[in-house]
Design an enzyme around this catalytic site. Structure first.
Site, PDB file in Angstrom:
ATOM      1  N   HIS A   7       0.953  -1.107   0.156  1.00 39.50           N
ATOM      2  CA  HIS A   7      -0.147  -0.089  -0.046  1.00 39.50           C
ATOM      3  C   HIS A   7       0.885   1.411  -0.003  1.00 39.50           C
ATOM      4  O   HIS A   7       2.065   1.262   0.155  1.00 39.50           O
ATOM      5  CB  HIS A   7      -0.904   0.222   1.094  1.00 39.50           C
ATOM      6  CG  HIS A   7      -0.164   0.226   2.428  1.00 39.50           C
ATOM      7  ND1 HIS A   7       0.044  -1.046   3.240  1.00 39.50           N
ATOM      8  CD2 HIS A   7       0.267   1.186   3.309  1.00 39.50           C
ATOM      9  CE1 HIS A   7       0.584  -0.750   4.457  1.00 39.50           C
ATOM     10  NE2 HIS A   7       0.682   0.707   4.338  1.00 39.50           N
ATOM     11  N   GLU A  56      -3.693   3.777   2.018  1.00 33.46           N
ATOM     12  CA  GLU A  56      -3.929   3.745   3.469  1.00 33.46           C
ATOM     13  C   GLU A  56      -4.167   5.308   3.927  1.00 33.46           C
ATOM     14  O   GLU A  56      -3.236   6.023   3.780  1.00 33.46           O
ATOM     15  CB  GLU A  56      -2.934   3.338   4.197  1.00 33.46           C
ATOM     16  CG  GLU A  56      -2.828   3.195   5.939  1.00 33.46           C
ATOM     17  CD  GLU A  56      -1.596   2.810   6.423  1.00 33.46           C
ATOM     18  OE1 GLU A  56      -1.286   3.389   7.568  1.00 33.46           O
ATOM     19  OE2 GLU A  56      -0.890   1.963   5.858  1.00 33.46           O
ATOM     20  N   HIS A  76       4.351   6.740   3.269  1.00 32.00           N
ATOM     21  CA  HIS A  76       5.469   5.844   3.025  1.00 32.00           C
ATOM     22  C   HIS A  76       5.037   4.713   1.950  1.00 32.00           C
ATOM     23  O   HIS A  76       3.738   4.698   1.892  1.00 32.00           O
ATOM     24  CB  HIS A  76       5.855   4.780   4.322  1.00 32.00           C
ATOM     25  CG  HIS A  76       4.856   4.160   4.812  1.00 32.00           C
ATOM     26  ND1 HIS A  76       4.408   4.583   6.209  1.00 32.00           N
ATOM     27  CD2 HIS A  76       4.405   3.087   4.692  1.00 32.00           C
ATOM     28  CE1 HIS A  76       3.286   3.783   6.431  1.00 32.00           C
ATOM     29  NE2 HIS A  76       3.336   2.583   5.748  1.00 32.00           N
ATOM     30  N   GLU A 119       8.442   1.099   4.135  1.00 35.75           N
ATOM     31  CA  GLU A 119       8.054   0.062   5.077  1.00 35.75           C
ATOM     32  C   GLU A 119       8.389  -1.378   4.481  1.00 35.75           C
ATOM     33  O   GLU A 119       7.807  -1.527   3.375  1.00 35.75           O
ATOM     34  CB  GLU A 119       6.735   0.045   5.577  1.00 35.75           C
ATOM     35  CG  GLU A 119       6.292  -0.767   6.802  1.00 35.75           C
ATOM     36  CD  GLU A 119       5.058  -0.607   7.026  1.00 35.75           C
ATOM     37  OE1 GLU A 119       4.553  -0.857   8.270  1.00 35.75           O
ATOM     38  OE2 GLU A 119       4.122  -0.144   6.564  1.00 35.75           O
TER      39      GLU A 119
END
Length: 142
Positions: A7, A56, A76, A119
């Site tokens: 995401h 997100e 991120h 991430e």
């Protein structure tokens, strides 16, 4: 090493207005997580039939006065990796700084050459903690 796109995270100041905007684009809510302890909500929205590629929306309950002018709206990119320790070692061996080491065997953060936060999440269950990761300190920010 196997990698899967997860995401892209963006911070939002007005959750309802942001959700309305993404719904206008044809996205629907696929997941919702509230953290009482962290005082934030995560709303995942994706196009119909593309639920595996969400955006997100991160909403801080206590507000975020810097938004949208401080460029903190983009959070991120996130990727699941087959073995988080092997991936982090591979990145380190190639000169990448591990900003948030995978101490928990589950999550790490690095930055791209353009300072984009990335991430890394362990596919499946977290790996057992192991050194040098378990005792490695954070470097910089993510």
């Amino acid at each position: 090493m196997k990698v899967k796109y997860l995401h892209t995270m963006v911070r939002v100041k007005d959750l309802e207005a942001s959700m309305k905007f993404y719904k206008l684009l044809g996205l629907k809510k696929t997941r919702h997580y509230d953290s009482e302890e962290g005082r934030f909500s995560l709303i995942f929205m994706a196009p119909e039939g593309q639920e595996e590629c969400p955006v997100e929306l991160t909403y801080n309950w206590d507000g975020d006065d810097g938004l949208p002018s401080d460029s903190r709206h983009f959070g991120h990119l996130a990727y699941a990796v087959e073995n988080i320790y092997e991936m982090c070692q591979h990145l380190m061996d190639n000169g990448v700084t591990i900003n948030r080491p995978p101490r928990d065997g589950r999550m790490a953060f690095v930055r791209s050459p353009d300072n984009i936060s990335v991430e890394l999440l362990q596919m499946g269950d977290p790996l057992a903690p192991q050194e040098p990761w378990a005792s490695m300190e954070n470097t910089g920010h993510w």
